[in-house]
Design a protein around this motif. Structure first.
Motif, PDB file in Angstrom:
ATOM      1  N   ILE A  49       5.065 -16.411  -3.623  1.00 35.73           N
ATOM      2  CA  ILE A  49       6.444 -16.776  -3.288  1.00 35.73           C
ATOM      3  C   ILE A  49       6.893 -18.034  -4.035  1.00 35.73           C
ATOM      4  O   ILE A  49       8.088 -18.308  -4.155  1.00 35.73           O
ATOM      5  N   MET A  50       5.924 -18.772  -4.595  1.00 35.23           N
ATOM      6  CA  MET A  50       6.259 -20.023  -5.276  1.00 35.23           C
ATOM      7  C   MET A  50       7.210 -19.787  -6.445  1.00 35.23           C
ATOM      8  O   MET A  50       8.083 -20.628  -6.721  1.00 35.23           O
ATOM      9  N   SER A  51       7.087 -18.655  -7.136  1.00 40.96           N
ATOM     10  CA  SER A  51       7.972 -18.386  -8.272  1.00 40.96           C
ATOM     11  C   SER A  51       9.427 -18.309  -7.819  1.00 40.96           C
ATOM     12  O   SER A  51      10.337 -18.760  -8.526  1.00 40.96           O
ATOM     13  N   THR A  52       9.652 -17.758  -6.627  1.00 45.16           N
ATOM     14  CA  THR A  52      11.016 -17.693  -6.089  1.00 45.16           C
ATOM     15  C   THR A  52      11.511 -19.082  -5.692  1.00 45.16           C
ATOM     16  O   THR A  52      12.682 -19.423  -5.887  1.00 45.16           O
ATOM     17  N   LEU A 112      13.515 -13.867  -0.587  1.00 47.28           N
ATOM     18  CA  LEU A 112      14.501 -14.944  -0.620  1.00 47.28           C
ATOM     19  C   LEU A 112      14.586 -15.647   0.731  1.00 47.28           C
ATOM     20  O   LEU A 112      14.720 -16.881   0.796  1.00 47.28           O
ATOM     21  N   ALA A 113      14.479 -14.891   1.809  1.00 47.72           N
ATOM     22  CA  ALA A 113      14.540 -15.499   3.141  1.00 47.72           C
ATOM     23  C   ALA A 113      13.407 -16.508   3.326  1.00 47.72           C
ATOM     24  O   ALA A 113      13.622 -17.624   3.831  1.00 47.72           O
ATOM     25  N   ILE A 114      12.197 -16.133   2.892  1.00 48.36           N
ATOM     26  CA  ILE A 114      11.049 -17.048   3.002  1.00 48.36           C
ATOM     27  C   ILE A 114      11.223 -18.237   2.073  1.00 48.36           C
ATOM     28  O   ILE A 114      11.011 -19.397   2.462  1.00 48.36           O
ATOM     29  N   ALA A 115      11.626 -17.960   0.821  1.00 45.07           N
ATOM     30  CA  ALA A 115      11.774 -19.033  -0.166  1.00 45.07           C
ATOM     31  C   ALA A 115      12.845 -20.044   0.248  1.00 45.07           C
ATOM     32  O   ALA A 115      12.701 -21.244   0.008  1.00 45.07           O
ATOM     33  N   LEU A 116      13.918 -19.577   0.868  1.00 42.84           N
ATOM     34  CA  LEU A 116      14.965 -20.498   1.331  1.00 42.84           C
ATOM     35  C   LEU A 116      14.440 -21.455   2.389  1.00 42.84           C
ATOM     36  O   LEU A 116      14.795 -22.643   2.409  1.00 42.84           O
ATOM     37  N   SER A 175      20.100 -13.134   2.171  1.00 37.23           N
ATOM     38  CA  SER A 175      18.766 -13.178   2.793  1.00 37.23           C
ATOM     39  C   SER A 175      18.803 -12.685   4.236  1.00 37.23           C
ATOM     40  O   SER A 175      17.799 -12.187   4.746  1.00 37.23           O
ATOM     41  N   GLU A 176      19.956 -12.832   4.900  1.00 33.89           N
ATOM     42  CA  GLU A 176      20.082 -12.401   6.294  1.00 33.89           C
ATOM     43  C   GLU A 176      20.616 -10.973   6.422  1.00 33.89           C
ATOM     44  O   GLU A 176      20.725 -10.448   7.533  1.00 33.89           O
ATOM     45  N   GLY A 177      20.972 -10.357   5.282  1.00 30.36           N
ATOM     46  CA  GLY A 177      21.432  -8.972   5.311  1.00 30.36           C
ATOM     47  C   GLY A 177      22.825  -8.779   5.863  1.00 30.36           C
ATOM     48  O   GLY A 177      23.131  -7.748   6.465  1.00 30.36           O
TER      49      GLY A 177
END
Length: 805
Positions: free
Chosen positions: A714-717, A528-532, A761-763
Motif C-alpha cells: 500500500i506504500m506505493s499508493t 485508496l481508502a486505506i492509503a488516505l 474511496s467511500e463509494g
C-alpha cells in the motif's frame, strides 16, 4: 512588634543561653550551636557552618574578644544589621521573658515606641504578601530601602506610560502570566494570586522605560555593594519579586539570575527565574531553570521538601510549552504522589493524559481534581472533553454545562461543547455555542468558521455565508476560500434544481465490486481508502518533515543500552518520555502545538501496539522501522532505513541479514498499525509462532515488504498521495460533496461525473446515476493529465475517421 528595649533583652537571653562557659563571648563552637539551633529545618554541612562563621567573625572583627569570641554587643549588632530575625530566633529557641524583664525593657524604650510603631505600620502597608513570609521574606533592613526605592521607580514609570497611553493590558486569558501557582513565595499550592488576571505589556522602547532601567541598575549596584553575600542575595531576590509582581518580567529575570550567581544552591532564585522565562515564552530555558531548582531541592534535604511538588508542576508546564506532553505527565504524577491534595497537579495530569489520547486515565485524574476542588471550571472542561472522546456524550454535555455555569465566559468549554453538538448533528445548539465564544473572543476565526458550518447544517445558508465572510476578514487561510467556493456551488445547485441548498447530494453508497478502474494507473477504491487513512496520520504527525536519514543518524550517534524483555531476549528498549525527546529532535521544525498533536497520534496508533503489555517501554529499533515508511525521502531509501533499523536491534546487530522471525513480525506490525482492519488478526498469530532461525537478505526483505496481499504494498499508493494531495484541478468540483477537487480526480468515463479522493474511496455517487450496473473510473493526478488524455482521445477519433474515409 519588637521595640529596641525588648529586642536587646531577647538578644541578651539568646547570648546567655549559648555562652556555655560564661566568659562573656561566643566562641566558634558556641556560635555554631546557635546557628544550628535557630534554623531547625536546615541541615547545614560542616563547610556551610564554617563559611558562615568565617563571614561573621570577619565582618564583626571589632566585636571579637580574643579567644572568647563574639561579645554580646557584637551579637546585638548582627541582629541590628538584619543578619537574623530576633523574634523568629527567640521563638525557635522557645525562650520566654518574665514580667519584670518585659516591664524593664518597655520602660527603657518608651521614647522610641511611637516612632517604631509608625515605621512598622508603614512597612506593613507597603509590603506584598511575599515580603512578610517567614521563609521567603526580606531579611535585611537595607533591603527594605531598595524595595521602597524600586516601588517609587515603578510607580513613576507606570504613571508616565499610562499618561502617554503606552501601557497595554491583555484581557484574553491566553497568556502565560497566570500559568503557575507561586509556591516559591508562599506554601500555598493553589493558583497564583500574586499576579493579576490581566497581562500588562510595558512599552520597553520608550524613553521613560530606558530611564527606569538605568535607575534600576543603580539599585542593583547597591544590592551588589552589600556588606555580605547573603545581604546581596536578599536584595536581588526582593528586587526580582517586586519587578515580577509588576509584570516587569525581563527585569525580574535579571535580578533572579544575579541571585542564582550569588547562591547557586538555593532553590528559590532558580524557581523564580524559571517562572519568568516561562511567562516570556522561553520554554526550554524555563525547563532548564526548573531542573536546576529540582537538583538544588533534592540535594538540600528537608529544607525544600515542601517546594518539590510545585517544582514538578512547573517543570511539567514548561515541558508542555515545548510540546513534550508525555514527559510532562511524569512530573505531574510525581507532584501528585508527593502531595495527594494538589488538585492542580491532578488537573494538569488529566489534561496532559487527554492530550496524548489516554482518556480513561485522564478521566480518573480529572475526577480526583474535581473531588478536591468542586468549583474547578478548567477541570470540568477537560473532563467533558475526555468523556466525549470516550463516546459518553450525554454525560459530557452535562459536565461542559457545569464548567460554563462555574465560568460563563469559559471559551474552551463553549467551543468544545459546540463541537460536541456538531458531532451529534444538533447544529442550532452548536451555532449558539460558537456565538457565545465570539461574544467573549470576537476574533476567534475557528469559532466563526464552525459557526458557519453549523448554520449550514441547520439549513440557514444565507446566515452561513455571512458567517464565512466574517471569518475571511479574520484570516486568509485557504480552507476558508474552499468553504466559500463550496457554498457558491450549493447555491448554484439550489437555483438549478430548486432543491434545498443544505442537501449535499443527496448521495448513495455503491458496493465496492461495482467500482471498476480504467488503466493500470487508476487506484483501486479499497486501496485508496486505506492509503488516505495512512496519509492522514502522516500529515498529523508531520513525519514526512523528518528526512529518513535523520533516523539513521539517531541510530548511529545515540547509544541505547541493551535490556532484557520478559521473554529473556535482548532489546534496545526505551521509556515513552525518552522516546518523546528523540522525536522532538527529529521533528524540531514543528511548533509545540503541532508536536503535541503528533505525539498524541503516535501514542494512540503506534506506541499502543508496540507497548501492548503496558510496561511503558518501547523497542526503539522496531519503532524506527515502523515510522521509516512515512518519513521524508525516496521510497527506496525509506525501505533501506527500515531494514537497517531491524539490523540495529541486538538480535541482528553485526550482521547484514535479519532473522526471518523479525522480518515477519515487522511486516505484521506494519499492517496491524497502518491497516488495522486486516492486520490485527495477523498480530495475534505472530505471538504464537516459534522462532525461525533462518535469515533474510535485504532483497528478500523487499519482496516481503512490497507484497500487495501480505506485505506493505500500500506504500506505493501513499507515495502517490504525497505527491498529489495539494494538486488542484482548476474549477473542477466533486459531483457529490461539491468541494473543489484537490489531489486526484476520478472521472467516470461513461457519464462524465467526477469524484474527489474521499468520495471515491467511500463509494459515493449521485442518485441520478444509480441505475448503472457498474462504474468505470479513470484517475487524473492533475488537469494537465486530463488535457493530455483528452487530446489523445481526439487524435484517436480523428485517426479512425481518416481510415474510414
Amino acid at each position: 512588634m519588637t521595640t529596641r528595649g525588648s529586642r536587646s533583652e531577647k538578644v541578651k537571653r539568646i547570648f546567655q543561653q549559648f555562652d556555655g562557659n560564661r566568659d562573656g563571648g561566643l566562641s566558634r563552637e558556641e556560635m555554631s550551636a546557635l546557628v544550628v539551633a535557630v534554623n531547625p529545618r536546615v541541615k547545614f554541612s560542616d563547610e556551610q557552618i564554617s563559611a558562615i562563621l568565617d563571614e561573621v567573625f570577619r565582618t564583626y572583627a571589632e566585636f571579637i574578644d580574643g579567644d572568647k569570641g563574639l561579645t554580646f554587643d557584637g551579637l546585638l549588632r548582627t541582629y541590628d544589621d538584619g543578619a537574623g530575625d530576633v523574634d523568629r530566633d527567640f521563638d525557635a529557641l522557645a525562650i520566654e521573658l518574665n514580667a519584670d524583664e518585659i516591664k524593664g525593657s518597655s520602660e527603657a524604650s518608651s521614647s522610641s515606641i511611637t516612632d517604631e510603631r509608625a515605621v512598622e505600620a508603614q512597612k506593613q502597608q507597603r509590603t506584598a504578601a511575599w515580603a512578610v513570609s517567614p521563609n521567603h521574606g526580606i531579611v535585611f533592613d537595607e533591603t527594605w530601602k531598595l524595595v521602597d526605592d524600586l516601588e517609587i521607580l515603578v510607580k513613576r514609570l507606570k504613571s508616565k506610560q499610562e499618561k502617554d497611553g503606552k501601557m497595554k493590558a491583555d484581557n484574553n486569558n491566553n497568556s502565560n502570566v497566570d500559568a503557575f501557582s507561586d509556591a516559591g513565595w508562599s506554601r500555598e499550592l493553589g493558583p497564583s494570586s500574586d499576579i493579576s488576571d490581566k497581562r500588562i505589556y510595558w512599552e520597553e522602547s520608550s524613553h521613560d522605560y530606558a530611564v527606569f532601567v538605568k535607575e534600576l541598575g543603580v539599585l542593583r549596584s547597591k544590592a551588589d555593594g552589600a556588606r555580605s553575600r547573603e545581604e546581596a542575595f536578599d536584595g536581588h531576590m526582593a528586587l526580582g519579586r517586586v519587578l515580577y509582581e509588576h509584570q516587569l518580567f525581563k527585569e525580574a529575570l535579571v535580578s533572579f539570575k544575579r541571585a542564582c550567581e550569588l547562591q547557586p544552591t538555593d532553590v528559590r532564585p532558580h524557581f523564580k527565574a524559571g517562572n519568568c522565562l516561562y511567562v516570556l515564552g522561553k520554554y526550554k530555558e524555563s525547563k532548564d531553570e526548573f531542573l536546576l531548582a529540582l537538583e538544588a531541592a533534592e540535594s538540600g534535604g528537608n529544607q525544600w521538601a515542601y517546594l518539590l511538588p510545585q517544582i514538578y508542576v512547573n517543570l511539567g508546564i514548561s515541558l508542555e510549552g515545548e510540546g513534550m506532553v508525555l514527559s510532562a505527565c511524569e512530573y505531574y504524577r510525581e507532584a501528585a504522589i508527593l502531595c495527594p491534595t494538589h488538585y492542580r497537579a491532578l488537573k494538569l495530569l488529566g489534561s496532559a493524559l487527554f492530550g496524548v489520547g489516554e482518556y480513561r486515565a485522564a478521566v480518573k485524574a480529572l475526577e480526583e481534581a474535581i473531588y478536591l476542588k468542586p468549583d474547578y471550571a478548567d477541570a470540568h472542561c477537560d473532563l467533558a472533553s475526555s468523556l466525549h472522546a470516550m463516546g459518553e456524550d450525554e454525560r459530557a454535555i452535562e459536565v461542559f454545562q457545569r464548567a460554563i455555569d462555574l465560568k460563563p465566559g469559559h471559551v474552551d468549554a463553549l467551543y468544545n461543547l459546540g463541537g460536541l453538538y456538531m458531532d451529534l448533528g444538533r447544529f442550532q445548539r452548536a451555532s449558539e455555542m460558537y456565538t457565545r465564544v465570539l461574544g467573549v473572543w470576537p476574533n476567534h476565526w475557528r469559532a466563526q468558521l464552525n459557526k458557519a458550518v453549523s448554520l449550514l447544517g441547520a439549513g440557514e445558508t444565507e446566515e452561513a455565508k455571512r458567517a464565512l465572510k466574517e471569518a475571511l476578514k479574520m484570516t486568509n487561510r485557504v480552507e476558508l476560500h474552499d468553504a466559500v467556493s463550496h457554498l457558491k456551488q450549493l447555491q448554484k445547485k439550489k437555483l438549478k434544481n430548486g432543491t434545498n441548498a443544505n442537501e449535499e447530494g443527496p448521495f448513495i453508497i455503491v458496493e465496492p465490486s461495482r467500482f471498476k478502474t480504467v488503466g493500470e494507473k487508476t487506484t483501486l477504491r479499497p486501496d485508496l481508502a486505506i492509503a488516505l487513512q495512512i496519509r492522514a496520520f502522516q500529515r498529523v504527525t508531520r513525519l514526512w518533515k523528518c528526512d529518513v536519514e535523520a533516523l539513521r543518524k539517531e541510530m548511529r550517534d545515540n547509544n541505547v543500552p541493551v535490556s532484557y524483555s520478559g521473554n529473556g531476549g535482548p532489546t534496545k528498549s526505551i521509556r515513552r518520555p525518552n522516546l518523546e525527546e528523540i522525536l522532538r529532535r527529529l521533528l524540531n521544525v514543528l511548533k509545540p502545538e503541532s508536536f503535541q498533536g503528533a505525539i498524541k497520534a503516535i501514542n494512540e496508533k503506534i506506541l499502543s501496539v508496540l507497548d501492548d503489555s503496558g510496561s511503558g517501554r518501547v523497542d526503539l529499533g522496531m519503532f524506527y522501522a515502523v515510522i521509516a515508511p512515512l518519513c521524508g525521502g525516496h521510497p527506496d531509501k525509506r525501505k533501506r532505513v527500515a531494514f537497517d533499523a531491524l539490523l540495529w536491534k541486538p538480535v541482528n546487530e553485526g550482521s547484514s541479514q535479519i532473522t526471518k522471525t523479525e522480518a515477519v513480525k515487522y511486516i505484521k506490525l506494519l499492517r496491524a498499525i497502518y491497516i488495522p482492519s486486516q492486520g490485527m488478526s495477523e498480530m495475534l498469530e505472530v505471538h504464537g509462532e516459534t522462532d525461525d532461525t533462518s535469515t533474510v537478505t535485504f532483497n528478500q526483505f523487499l519482496g516481503m515488504y512490497d507484497d500487495s496481499e501480505w506485505g506493505f504494498g500500500i506504500m506505493s499508493t501513499v507515495v502517490k498521495l504525497e505527491t498529489r494531495d495539494r494538486n488542484r484541478h482548476g474549477n473542477q468540483v466533486c459531483s457529490v460533496c461539491r468541494y473543489p477537487v484537490i489531489g486526484s480526480r476520478f472521472k467516470e468515463v461513461k457519464t462524465g461525473f467526477s469524484l474527489c479522493n474521499q468520495c471515491y474511496s467511500e463509494g459515493k455517487i449521485l442518485p441520478t446515476f444509480k441505475q448503472q450496473e457498474e462504474y468505470k473510473f479513470r484517475e487524473y493526478g492533475s488537469e494537465v493529465e486530463a488535457m493530455k488524455a483528452k487530446c489523445v482521445c481526439f487524435s484517436m477519433q480523428s485517426h479512425k475517421k481518416t481510415i474510414a474515409t
